[in-house]
Write an enzyme that holds these catalytic residues in place. Structure first.
Site, short mmCIF file in Angstrom:
data_model
loop_
_atom_site.label_atom_id
_atom_site.label_comp_id
_atom_site.label_asym_id
_atom_site.label_seq_id
_atom_site.Cartn_x
_atom_site.Cartn_y
_atom_site.Cartn_z
N ASP A 76 0.73 -1.17 -0.14
CA ASP A 76 0.09 -0.02 -0.07
C ASP A 76 0.89 1.17 0.13
O ASP A 76 1.94 1.30 0.44
CB ASP A 76 -1.01 -0.17 0.93
CG ASP A 76 -0.47 -0.12 2.48
OD1 ASP A 76 0.64 -0.89 2.72
OD2 ASP A 76 -0.69 0.77 3.46
N GLU A 133 -0.94 -1.98 5.03
CA GLU A 133 -0.11 -1.77 6.26
C GLU A 133 -0.26 -0.51 6.99
O GLU A 133 -0.02 -0.64 8.31
CB GLU A 133 1.43 -2.09 5.72
CG GLU A 133 2.53 -2.55 7.01
CD GLU A 133 2.80 -1.21 7.79
OE1 GLU A 133 2.99 -1.23 9.20
OE2 GLU A 133 3.02 -0.19 7.23
N GLU A 134 -0.30 0.39 6.37
CA GLU A 134 -0.07 1.70 6.76
C GLU A 134 -1.41 1.95 7.84
O GLU A 134 -1.41 2.86 9.00
CB GLU A 134 -0.12 2.95 5.83
CG GLU A 134 1.05 2.89 4.96
CD GLU A 134 2.45 3.32 5.67
OE1 GLU A 134 2.36 3.82 6.91
OE2 GLU A 134 3.44 3.14 5.04
N ARG A 173 17.36 -7.25 15.32
CA ARG A 173 17.70 -7.69 16.84
C ARG A 173 16.75 -8.74 16.87
O ARG A 173 15.49 -8.68 16.64
CB ARG A 173 17.67 -6.42 17.43
CG ARG A 173 16.44 -5.74 17.86
CD ARG A 173 16.63 -4.51 18.33
NE ARG A 173 17.40 -4.36 19.54
CZ ARG A 173 16.89 -4.59 20.93
NH1 ARG A 173 15.59 -4.50 21.06
NH2 ARG A 173 17.51 -4.20 21.94
N HIS A 356 7.49 8.72 5.07
CA HIS A 356 6.44 9.47 4.89
C HIS A 356 6.59 11.00 4.66
O HIS A 356 5.72 11.73 5.05
CB HIS A 356 5.68 9.22 6.37
CG HIS A 356 5.03 7.95 6.44
ND1 HIS A 356 4.13 7.44 7.58
CD2 HIS A 356 5.48 6.78 6.05
CE1 HIS A 356 3.82 6.25 7.43
NE2 HIS A 356 4.80 5.91 6.47
ZN LIG Z 1 4.62 3.57 6.21
ZN LIG Z 2 6.07 1.08 5.63
#
Ligand SMILES: [Zn+2]
Ligand SMILES: [Zn+2]
Length: 389
Positions: A76, A133-134, A173, A356
């Protein structure tokens, strides 16, 4: 071999730029998902579309091994108007790939192509292309659509590009790698009135300002100094105006932490402080506290495997343990609540704009490193010669 690789990188760069030119917001990734599915089928990968909305799952089997590894990319874009004059800039006004998911999708397609053509593993690979995902909703949508039952896997891995880290560098990690993101909205209600007569109403602005200050004591006075957390008030809105005191105030913000217990403590103290302030200012209060993202917690063995594969693919000197978790959030965390795995970072270059940012662009130079890492990880974890390294 070298010219094969050069041709592959050139093709992938074109695909990445095409995705960049046609960004799609979460759950609207119809064109992207269709291209992903078409290309996977073209490589000979078995494909299921429409998993959790616009999600795509590819399955590739080789040999007789019964282990299964999942690799995940997000598809996305964001509602951010792109700045800059690059030739492949977004053709969709107000929407752009400002988080590099165009690059993540491309790198996973590249890995699928190499693994489908050359194999050299024994078992099953799932290629998971997730929507939204956002929003923090896409992974949940795929899980809710039976991802784990329909396409089971033993471990899951994903990568995100990281601005500021040189291209070709890899970091991850064990344990917490990205934070939880909680959102809150606190609404104070009293009685508005004339600015000249505060005593005759129950105005809420002073209460709201007191609340903003008192909320700062949660992290500094209530959460153990051994824990990491941040709480930010980001908005204070009232229905007041010049010479009229507000009867309604909304205090909104965001809290991040790496441990679900800390998130619970923040919420508990927020409710207590808001209740106490409302009582002392003679107004009422409603607290809405939502958990948008859970913390991303890497499995230690999966993180070791990821670091090992990256050392082979990218070179020993370019792979390091991430010192501190990142305070950004990722809905990859939702997969890790069910299946062990590892989320890792790949350099997007020292001069890259931040994620972003309207001037951000995924760095095409990073594509070969992401592809080589995924391919090596599969060959290592589904090693034909026996147990995973
Ligand atoms: Zn993002
Ligand atoms: Zn991202």
């Amino acid at each position: 071999m070298t010219s094969d690789r050069a041709a592959l990188w050139a093709e992938l760069r074109e695909w990445r730029r095409d995705f960049h030119r046609h960004p799609e917001f979460g759950f609207e990734e119809n064109r992207t998902a269709r291209l992903v599915a078409e290309r996977l089928r073209g490589f000979g990968v078995q494909v299921t579309e429409g998993v959790g909305g616009t999600g795509v799952v590819g399955t590739l089997r080789r040999g007789r091994g019964n282990r299964c590894i999942a690799l995940r990319a997000d598809m996305d874009a964001l509602r951010i108007p792109e700045q800059g004059e690059r030739p492949y800039r977004s053709a969709k006004p107000g929407v752009m790939h400002a988080c590099g998911h165009d690059g993540h999708t491309t790198m996973l397609l590249g890995a699928a192509k190499v693994l489908a053509e050359r194999g050299e593993f024994d078992g099953t690979v799932r290629f998971i292309f997730q929507p939204a995902e956002e929003w923090g909703k896409g992974a949940l949508a795929m899980l809710g659509d039976g991802l784990l039952e329909r396409f089971p896997f033993d471990e899951i891995h994903g990568i995100h590009n990281l601005p500021g880290l040189p291209v070709g560098e890899f970091r991850t990690r064990a344990g917490a790698v990205m934070s939880a993101e909680d959102n809150f909205e606190i609404v104070l209600r009293g009685i508005g009135g004339h600015a000249s007569r505060p005593q005759s109403g129950r105005e809420v602005l002073v209460a709201a300002c007191t609340l903003v200050v008192e909320l700062q004591t949660i992290i500094s006075r209530r959460i153990s100094p051994a824990q990491t957390a941040v709480l930010s008030v980001t908005e204070l809105l009232t229905d007041g105006t010049r010479n009229a005191l507000p009867g309604l105030a909304r205090v909104l913000g965001d809290a991040r932490s790496f441990n679900p217990k800390v998130s619970e403590e923040i919420e508990m103290w927020m409710r207590r402080i808001a209740g106490g302030i409302a009582l002392s200012h003679d107004c009422t209060v409603d607290v809405t506290y939502t958990r948008e993202f859970v913390p991303t917690i890497n499995d230690p063995a999966a993180a070791d495997a990821a670091l090992g594969a990256a050392r082979v693919a990218l070179g020993e000197d370019h792979v390091k343990m991430l010192e501190n978790p990142n305070t950004g959030s990722e809905d990859f965390a939702r997969f890790l609540e069910h299946v062990p795995g590892c989320f890792a970072f790949l350099g997007n270059g020292e001069t890259s704009m931040p994620l972003h940012n309207p001037g951000y662009d995924f760095n095409d130079e990073a594509i070969p490193f992401g592809v080589d890492y995924f391919v090596q990880l599969v060959r290592q974890q589904l090693s034909p010669s026996g147990s995973p390294a």
